[in-house]
Structure formats: C-alpha cells, structure tokens
Design an enzyme around this catalytic site. Structure first.
Site, short mmCIF file in Angstrom:
data_model
loop_
_atom_site.label_atom_id
_atom_site.label_comp_id
_atom_site.label_asym_id
_atom_site.label_seq_id
_atom_site.Cartn_x
_atom_site.Cartn_y
_atom_site.Cartn_z
NE ARG A 108 4.90 -12.60 0.91
CZ ARG A 108 5.51 -12.18 -0.19
NH1 ARG A 108 4.86 -11.39 -1.04
NH2 ARG A 108 6.76 -12.53 -0.43
N PRO A 150 0.83 -1.21 0.00
CG PRO A 150 -0.81 -1.58 1.61
CD PRO A 150 0.50 -2.11 1.12
CD GLU A 151 2.52 3.45 -4.52
OE1 GLU A 151 2.54 4.68 -4.72
OE2 GLU A 151 2.75 2.61 -5.42
CE LYS A 172 18.51 13.02 -3.84
NZ LYS A 172 19.48 12.08 -3.26
CG HIS A 231 -2.40 -15.28 8.17
ND1 HIS A 231 -1.19 -15.87 8.44
CD2 HIS A 231 -2.94 -15.99 7.14
CE1 HIS A 231 -0.99 -16.89 7.63
NE2 HIS A 231 -2.04 -16.99 6.83
#
Length: 278
Positions: free
Chosen positions: A114, A2-3, A157, A95
C-alpha cells in the site's frame, strides 16, 4: 500497523544479516513511498558497512559507518523480507520497492503493497532533531521511562488515559493492542482521565507497559494481517492477549466473573474488564 514489539523483533532479525556487512548494492524500484526517497540515497549508502540496527519508537534505524542512518517505517503493510542469499530468495515481487544486497550475499527487500511506509536518511548527529523524532516521548523500555516520568507527561491532560498513551509525545512506540493490554494489567480503566494517573497508579502503569512489551518481544510480537518477523516466522503474543480481541470472553486475570467489553475510543477498539479496571 506493526507496533513496538513487532518492530523490535524485526530489528533483531535484520541485525543477523546486516550488522558488520557492507551494502554492496541498493536498488530503489520507485521514486517514493509515503514520501519521496531521499536524493542521492544510493550514493550515500552503497559500499558502507551497517554498524548497528536499532529502533526508535516504531522506526527501524540502520546506522552506517561514518555516521549516516537509514530510517525505515513499515507503515500499514510494509515487510522486511530477508533471504540469506540471492539463490534462496523468493521471486521478485512488484511491491519490492527497496532492495539491499549485502556483502556475503544476503538480500533484504522492503515490500510494501500500500506504500504507506517510508525510507529516509539522516546524519547520526542530527537524528534526535529529525522531523520524525524531535517530538517523541521516552522509550518505554529505556531507563528514562518510569512512574514519575509518566505522571509528569500526563499532568493536566483531560483526555482518557487510553488516548493519552497513544500520543507518541507521551511515550514512544505504543499502539492500540499494547495500550489495551497494559491498562488491563495495571487495573486502570481506559476511560479514566489521564491526569488522575499519578503516584502509585502511574508507577503501576509504567511497570505494566514495560512488562507487556517485554513479553511481546519474547514471543516475537503479535501476528496481524501482513506482519511477520524478518525470519518469515509469525509472532505468537496474540495467544497471550488478556483482553484485546476477546470481547465477550471471561476476564482471565481475576475471579470477578466479568466479561471483556469492547468500546470505541477515537475510532479505535478498546477492550477491558469493567470490574477489574477502575
């Protein structure tokens, strides 16, 4: 994973059931996830009121009365499963590693198949210096993020701008999907050297980042794999993607008659229009 928009949407859903209510019981069903559970977490949390749910980058922050903060990161498959009461909660799952039972009956389960997520705890006064946060860049939806700030972060950069935006020290919370989308709307090639994004380009990109994230939050985020909102509903921003996941389709934002291309940068898929984005 998820962002930012997905985490922000989850935070807003959790706030409905947690803010202003005490944690009556905290069940820890295993000693660790990605990292060990904080020592004495139950003692620190049980009986205290959740005053505010907030977000920093991709982290959920549960601010407790008295100054403590529970820190949650969802990892790859983590979900916050919310039920208004135990009577309507789904059957327990193997879970369900962390379970909050709130005053008033709401049950919130942190489910992570996970176990790449984490739960941590910090004093609020020390939060900014916490190991997870002290190197993070500005929040892209905050007042401290704008073109000049982005230009300064990118100065010198030599990496591609796509890679630079994924560096959480440049700007916090951005991930692969929303970087691809923001670069598209800013008209910047993902291959462009980051240091060349200055002046009007940096301002355009900062505005595009803010706009894409705002629209994604309004749509409830993008639903990929295991992600759902705290309400259990799916997000719908994937229906508004301009380029992400649209390899071979026509560019949707101009009359360039080009198609969306896919390249791999640092092991991640990047989608873009070669004519529109320079």
């Amino acid at each position: 994973m998820p962002e930012l928009p997905e985490v922000e949407t989850i935070c807003r859903g959790l706030a409905v059931h947690m803010e202003g209510r005490a944690v009556e019981r905290l069940d820890l069903n295993r000693p660790d996830l990605r990292v060990p559970m904080p020592k004495g977490l139950r003692r620190k949390v049980e009986g205290r009121v959740v005053q505010r749910i907030a977000r920093r980058a991709k982290y959920i922050l549960m601010h407790l009365e008295g100054g403590g903060v529970i820190i949650v990161h969802l990892g790859m498959t983590g979900r916050m499963v919310v039920a208004a009461s135990a009577a309507v909660a789904p059957p327990p799952d193997r879970h369900d590693h962390v379970v909050f039972t709130m005053a008033g009956g709401a049950v919130i389960r942190f489910n992570d198949a996970r176990r790449f997520g984490l739960v941590d705890y910090a004093d609020e006064a020390e939060l900014a210096g916490h190991r997870l946060f002290f190197e993070l860049g500005p929040e892209p939806l905050g007042n401290e993020f704008n073109g000049p700030v982005l230009e300064a972060a990118l100065a010198g950069k030599a990496s591609p701008i796509k890679a630079a935006l994924l560096d959480q020290r440049v700007v916090a919370g951005l991930g692969n999907i929303y970087v691809s989308e923001a670069l598209y709307w800013a008209g910047l090639s993902p291959r462009r050297i980051a240091a060349t994004v200055a002046g009007a380009r940096a301002e355009r990109l900062a505005n595009a980042v803010r706009d894409v994230l705002t629209r994604a939050i309004a749509a409830g985020g993008s639903s990929l794999r295991d992600y759902v909102q705290a309400s259990g509903e799916l997000g719908y921003f994937q229906q508004q993607w301009a380029v992400y996941g649209r390899e071979g389709e026509r560019c949707p934002g101009c009359d360039c008659s080009s198609i969306v291309k896919r390249i791999v940068q640092s092991g991640r898929s990047t989608f873009y229009c070669a004519k529109r984005q320079r």
